[in-house]
Design a protein around this motif. Structure first.
Motif, PDB file in Angstrom:
ATOM      1  N   GLU A   1     -73.986  37.669  44.118  1.00 55.07           N
ATOM      2  CA  GLU A   1     -73.014  38.066  43.476  1.00 55.07           C
ATOM      3  C   GLU A   1     -72.452  39.554  43.631  1.00 55.07           C
ATOM      4  O   GLU A   1     -71.813  40.022  42.764  1.00 55.07           O
ATOM      5  CB  GLU A   1     -73.012  37.694  42.156  1.00 55.07           C
ATOM      6  CG  GLU A   1     -73.336  36.199  41.865  1.00 55.07           C
ATOM      7  CD  GLU A   1     -72.292  35.250  42.123  1.00 55.07           C
ATOM      8  OE1 GLU A   1     -71.137  35.712  42.176  1.00 55.07           O
ATOM      9  OE2 GLU A   1     -72.515  34.284  42.691  1.00 55.07           O
ATOM     10  N   GLN A   2     -73.558  40.207  44.565  1.00 53.20           N
ATOM     11  CA  GLN A   2     -73.410  41.655  44.506  1.00 53.20           C
ATOM     12  C   GLN A   2     -72.499  42.190  45.651  1.00 53.20           C
ATOM     13  O   GLN A   2     -72.880  43.114  46.294  1.00 53.20           O
ATOM     14  CB  GLN A   2     -74.800  42.268  44.501  1.00 53.20           C
ATOM     15  CG  GLN A   2     -75.399  41.915  43.180  1.00 53.20           C
ATOM     16  CD  GLN A   2     -76.980  42.421  43.207  1.00 53.20           C
ATOM     17  OE1 GLN A   2     -77.799  42.252  44.104  1.00 53.20           O
ATOM     18  NE2 GLN A   2     -77.232  43.233  42.038  1.00 53.20           N
ATOM     19  N   GLY A   3     -71.506  41.466  46.140  1.00 56.61           N
ATOM     20  CA  GLY A   3     -70.635  41.950  47.166  1.00 56.61           C
ATOM     21  C   GLY A   3     -69.983  43.154  47.051  1.00 56.61           C
ATOM     22  O   GLY A   3     -69.989  44.133  47.809  1.00 56.61           O
ATOM     23  N   GLU A   4     -69.535  43.350  45.936  1.00 57.10           N
ATOM     24  CA  GLU A   4     -68.862  44.452  45.204  1.00 57.10           C
ATOM     25  C   GLU A   4     -69.655  45.546  45.229  1.00 57.10           C
ATOM     26  O   GLU A   4     -69.434  46.950  45.672  1.00 57.10           O
ATOM     27  CB  GLU A   4     -68.171  44.397  44.088  1.00 57.10           C
ATOM     28  CG  GLU A   4     -66.921  43.665  44.029  1.00 57.10           C
ATOM     29  CD  GLU A   4     -66.072  44.004  45.122  1.00 57.10           C
ATOM     30  OE1 GLU A   4     -65.581  45.404  45.055  1.00 57.10           O
ATOM     31  OE2 GLU A   4     -65.318  43.466  45.697  1.00 57.10           O
ATOM     32  N   LEU A   5     -70.760  45.653  44.851  1.00 62.78           N
ATOM     33  CA  LEU A   5     -71.948  46.482  44.851  1.00 62.78           C
ATOM     34  C   LEU A   5     -72.296  47.062  46.342  1.00 62.78           C
ATOM     35  O   LEU A   5     -72.270  48.263  46.608  1.00 62.78           O
ATOM     36  CB  LEU A   5     -73.224  46.031  44.366  1.00 62.78           C
ATOM     37  CG  LEU A   5     -74.326  46.916  44.089  1.00 62.78           C
ATOM     38  CD1 LEU A   5     -74.034  48.264  43.394  1.00 62.78           C
ATOM     39  CD2 LEU A   5     -75.727  46.420  43.647  1.00 62.78           C
TER      40      LEU A   5
END
Length: 205
Positions: A122-126
């Motif tokens: 879930e950390q693609g934006e990070l």
């Protein structure tokens, strides 16, 4: 034996104590900068586009490599890194590759230490926030100092690896950075963030 180890670590630019994280013992950011894999009068065997297209079939995990800020720097350093791997069990070593044109790498080299933050599904934006150049990559990103080196350990990552720089080797237009693991931890749950053919993905059942 201990004195020999200390002399060796100093020779490769790795700090010999938690307090000696930067300064005269930092590593050379661009070792042997004139090394070329293909001569000026030679033609590369494959085109860059073909190279990227074929290698894009290899799925990899995604990490963010971070380092603490230096004395004259406003904040910590960090960049998104796909080229990361474990290297050795005894001694515990990991490696990552970074472009020689990277503006973040010299800051990590000066620090002499880094933390590998392994990203979750879930950390693609990070990841995207650390992939841009020239922006404040840590804006809105919560983190704590890694236990030994003080490098930023990003909150909510599935796993992290605290390292001192052991060695740096040349690899064409990239550098191969070897880190000696000094601390690590994992949440033990959650799926990894994967990168495949230019896109983020996740494991499928």
């Amino acid at each position: 034996m201990a004195a020999t180890v200390v002399r060796y670590l100093r020779s490769v630019g790795s700090p010999t104590s938690a307090s000696a994280q930067r300064g005269p013992e930092s590593v050379d950011a661009l070792p042997r900068p004139d090394l070329r894999a293909v001569g000026e009068d030679e033609r590369a065997p494959v085109s860059p586009a073909e190279f990227r297209a074929v290698l894009g079939n290899f799925a990899s995990g995604v990490t963010v490599i971070t380092a603490p800020s230096g004395e004259d720097e406003e904040g910590p350093a960090g960049f998104a890194c796909q080229s990361f791997a474990s290297l050795s069990l005894d001694p515990p070593l990991v490696t990552f590759m970074v472009a020689r044109t990277s503006t973040t790498w010299p800051r990590i080299a000066r620090a002499g230490v880094f933390c590998v933050n392994i990203l979750g599904a879930e950390q693609g934006e990070l990841c995207r926030s650390f992939a841009v150049s020239g922006a404040d990559k840590f804006a809105g990103v919560t983190h704590t100092p890694a236990p030994v080196t003080g490098s930023p350990q990003l909150d909510a990552v599935p796993a992290w690896i605290d390292c001192r720089i052991q060695a740096v080797h040349t690899g064409g237009d990239h550098l191969i950075v070897v880190g000696r693991v000094v601390a690590m931890g994992a949440a033990g749950e959650g799926e990894p963030l994967l990168f495949h053919k230019g896109r983020f993905g996740r494991l499928a059942d």
